[in-house]
Design a protein around this motif. Structure first.
Motif, PDB file in Angstrom:
ATOM      1  N   ASN A  92       1.448   1.720  -4.010  1.00  0.00           N
ATOM      2  CA  ASN A  92       1.162   3.117  -4.322  1.00  0.00           C
ATOM      3  C   ASN A  92      -0.079   3.133  -5.178  1.00  0.00           C
ATOM      4  N   PRO A  93      -1.066   3.922  -4.972  1.00  0.00           N
ATOM      5  CA  PRO A  93      -1.207   4.845  -3.841  1.00  0.00           C
ATOM      6  C   PRO A  93      -1.380   4.079  -2.545  1.00  0.00           C
ATOM      7  N   ASN A  94      -1.312   4.752  -1.445  1.00  0.00           N
ATOM      8  CA  ASN A  94      -1.266   4.182  -0.092  1.00  0.00           C
ATOM      9  C   ASN A  94      -2.353   3.155   0.184  1.00  0.00           C
ATOM     10  N   ARG A  95      -2.055   1.917  -0.167  1.00  0.00           N
ATOM     11  CA  ARG A  95      -2.939   0.800   0.149  1.00  0.00           C
ATOM     12  C   ARG A  95      -2.106  -0.305   0.772  1.00  0.00           C
ATOM     13  N   VAL A  96      -2.774  -1.052   1.646  1.00  0.00           N
ATOM     14  CA  VAL A  96      -2.139  -2.175   2.313  1.00  0.00           C
ATOM     15  C   VAL A  96      -3.039  -3.386   2.091  1.00  0.00           C
ATOM     16  N   TYR A  97      -2.501  -4.414   1.444  1.00  0.00           N
ATOM     17  CA  TYR A  97      -3.258  -5.636   1.201  1.00  0.00           C
ATOM     18  C   TYR A  97      -2.764  -6.718   2.153  1.00  0.00           C
ATOM     19  N   LEU A  98      -3.695  -7.464   2.730  1.00  0.00           N
ATOM     20  CA  LEU A  98      -3.362  -8.612   3.572  1.00  0.00           C
ATOM     21  C   LEU A  98      -3.688  -9.860   2.775  1.00  0.00           C
ATOM     22  N   SER A  99      -2.699 -10.731   2.617  1.00  0.00           N
ATOM     23  CA  SER A  99      -2.861 -11.921   1.789  1.00  0.00           C
ATOM     24  C   SER A  99      -2.579 -13.188   2.595  1.00  0.00           C
ATOM     25  N   ALA A 100      -3.269 -14.254   2.235  1.00  0.00           N
ATOM     26  CA  ALA A 100      -3.025 -15.558   2.850  1.00  0.00           C
ATOM     27  C   ALA A 100      -1.794 -16.227   2.259  1.00  0.00           C
ATOM     28  N   LEU A 101      -1.336 -15.739   1.106  1.00  0.00           N
ATOM     29  CA  LEU A 101      -0.152 -16.322   0.473  1.00  0.00           C
ATOM     30  C   LEU A 101       1.110 -15.877   1.206  1.00  0.00           C
ATOM     31  N   SER A 102       2.110 -16.726   1.223  1.00  0.00           N
ATOM     32  CA  SER A 102       3.368 -16.379   1.894  1.00  0.00           C
ATOM     33  C   SER A 102       4.120 -15.328   1.100  1.00  0.00           C
ATOM     34  N   ASN A 103       4.967 -14.586   1.780  1.00  0.00           N
ATOM     35  CA  ASN A 103       5.776 -13.580   1.099  1.00  0.00           C
ATOM     36  C   ASN A 103       6.714 -14.238   0.089  1.00  0.00           C
ATOM     37  N   LYS A 104       7.181 -15.444   0.357  1.00  0.00           N
ATOM     38  CA  LYS A 104       8.058 -16.142  -0.590  1.00  0.00           C
ATOM     39  C   LYS A 104       7.325 -16.425  -1.902  1.00  0.00           C
ATOM     40  N   THR A 105       6.079 -16.879  -1.795  1.00  0.00           N
ATOM     41  CA  THR A 105       5.269 -17.146  -2.983  1.00  0.00           C
ATOM     42  C   THR A 105       5.033 -15.865  -3.765  1.00  0.00           C
ATOM     43  N   LEU A 106       4.701 -14.789  -3.053  1.00  0.00           N
ATOM     44  CA  LEU A 106       4.421 -13.518  -3.723  1.00  0.00           C
ATOM     45  C   LEU A 106       5.666 -12.936  -4.396  1.00  0.00           C
TER      46      LEU A 106
END
Length: 92
Positions: free
Chosen positions: A61-75
């Motif tokens: 929030n606010p409406n943003r979408v981030y693309l990351s090289a890190l895994s969802n488990k790490t995040l």
């Protein structure tokens, strides 16, 4: 608190809505993620910090979408620990 989502970028934990794993393998979930990203890109809401190796999607929030090289488990681990390594750029 803030977490490092990769590429020296940090986000406030209070603004994170979801952390989603992403894979290029052809499952139905990934097809839905691809559709979602396509619509978000058209709206100018996507910030790609993955260097072309997208492993997770972070919705904020606010409406943003981030693309990351890190895994969802790490995040998620970083989110739960509210870790900050220092020296990162802060984005709100």
């Amino acid at each position: 608190m803030y977490i490092d989502i990769g590429n020296e970028i940090t986000l406030s934990t209070k603004n994170i809505v979801a952390i989603i794993g992403f894979s290029k393998r052809g499952s139905e979930i990934n097809k839905n993620n691809e559709k979602f990203l396509s619509v978000s890109e058209q709206g100018g809401e996507v910030i790609d910090i993955s260097g072309g190796r997208v492993n997770s999607i972070i919705l904020t929030n606010p409406n943003r979408v981030y693309l990351s090289a890190l895994s969802n488990k790490t995040l998620v681990k970083r989110y739960l620990n509210n870790g900050l390594n220092g020296g990162e750029k802060q984005i709100d």
